[in-house]
Write a protein that holds these residues in place. Sequence first.
Motif, mmCIF file in Angstrom:
data_model
loop_
_atom_site.group_PDB
_atom_site.id
_atom_site.type_symbol
_atom_site.label_atom_id
_atom_site.label_comp_id
_atom_site.label_asym_id
_atom_site.label_seq_id
_atom_site.Cartn_x
_atom_site.Cartn_y
_atom_site.Cartn_z
ATOM 1 N N THR A 92 0.841 -1.183 0.000
ATOM 2 C CA THR A 92 0.000 0.000 0.000
ATOM 3 C C THR A 92 0.883 1.242 0.000
ATOM 4 O O THR A 92 2.077 1.187 0.324
ATOM 5 N N VAL A 93 0.276 2.365 -0.341
ATOM 6 C CA VAL A 93 1.006 3.633 -0.326
ATOM 7 C C VAL A 93 1.575 3.893 1.061
ATOM 8 O O VAL A 93 2.738 4.278 1.213
ATOM 9 N N ALA A 94 0.776 3.679 2.092
ATOM 10 C CA ALA A 94 1.239 3.919 3.461
ATOM 11 C C ALA A 94 2.431 3.038 3.795
ATOM 12 O O ALA A 94 3.372 3.485 4.469
ATOM 13 N N ALA A 129 -2.227 11.462 0.475
ATOM 14 C CA ALA A 129 -2.844 10.943 1.695
ATOM 15 C C ALA A 129 -4.120 10.179 1.386
ATOM 16 O O ALA A 129 -4.431 9.168 2.040
ATOM 17 N N HIS A 130 -4.867 10.645 0.386
ATOM 18 C CA HIS A 130 -6.120 9.975 0.045
ATOM 19 C C HIS A 130 -5.897 8.617 -0.613
ATOM 20 O O HIS A 130 -6.838 7.834 -0.782
ATOM 21 N N LEU A 131 -4.629 8.322 -0.958
ATOM 22 C CA LEU A 131 -4.293 7.041 -1.593
ATOM 23 C C LEU A 131 -3.652 6.071 -0.610
ATOM 24 O O LEU A 131 -3.178 5.001 -1.011
ATOM 25 N N ALA A 132 -3.637 6.394 0.676
ATOM 26 C CA ALA A 132 -2.851 5.648 1.670
ATOM 27 C C ALA A 132 -3.111 4.151 1.637
ATOM 28 O O ALA A 132 -2.184 3.348 1.834
ATOM 29 N N HIS A 133 -4.340 3.733 1.372
ATOM 30 C CA HIS A 133 -4.674 2.310 1.427
ATOM 31 C C HIS A 133 -4.735 1.655 0.049
ATOM 32 O O HIS A 133 -5.086 0.474 -0.059
ATOM 33 N N GLY A 142 2.482 9.255 -12.289
ATOM 34 C CA GLY A 142 2.643 10.476 -11.519
ATOM 35 C C GLY A 142 2.327 10.274 -10.048
ATOM 36 O O GLY A 142 3.013 10.810 -9.171
ATOM 37 N N GLU A 143 1.267 9.511 -9.764
ATOM 38 C CA GLU A 143 0.923 9.234 -8.370
ATOM 39 C C GLU A 143 2.036 8.445 -7.688
ATOM 40 O O GLU A 143 2.417 8.735 -6.551
#
Length: 260
Positions: A92-94, A129-133, A142-143
């Motif tokens: 995950t991103v986090a 932050a909105h992509l953390a999960h 880009g993300e």
Amino acid sequence: MHLSLDGLTVAIDGATLVHSLSLDVPDGSVVGLVGPNGSGKSTALRCVYRALRPTGGTVRVGGDDLASLKPREGARRVAALTQESSSDLDFTVAEVVALGRVPHQRGNGPLTARERELCASAMESMDVAHLAHRGVLTLSGGERQRVLMARALVQEPRVLVLDEPTNHLDVRHQIHLLSLLREVGVTTLVVLHDLNLAAAACDRLGVLSGGRLVAAGPPADVLTPALVREAFGVEATVVPHPLTGAPQLLYRLTHQEGTP
């Protein structure tokens, strides 16, 4: 923390890719490396984040020879965002951002409250932050680039080494990232292809051509029509930005007579 490249030379398979490169990056400054493709920019950066061992010369961080530092100490001082940064594992991103704390941890203990706050702040600053999960393999280029930049910030380095950090980013996020570099105050060596962005974001520029440093100094002193013609092979008019005074290049598209 001061970064210096002192007579850096890199030879691979009998070809010298970087010739006796000496460049200073003063504490807290942003210095850009620019030059045409194949000029040695990324090769020089690989020596700074220890993906390559130079054939000659020294990389010093805070006055210490980088080669003499233990890997953990080197990782505490230098964080890198590279062109090759990727992951085949769908963390995950986090989780990816939290990997930036590895050089500071002992064992596999959980993050402290401060470290969790640091990760959250970095994700917020890079607009992920909105992509953390979300899994990183589901993200756009880009993300993912912004996630990797957040990981580098979480590392709390004394020196940032960035190889084309604006790749894949839309114009808003390009400007945001480069503005952030100015704000965080971390010593930064960055490779950029966009000369206008480099002029706007960097305190000083080093221009490489054929593996050699051909010019170094403030953008207004370096980015002259003659230098751009010599190093990049293009014609450009240089004008000051109407608000900041930073040099901006207006390129002339040339073509042969009769070409549509």
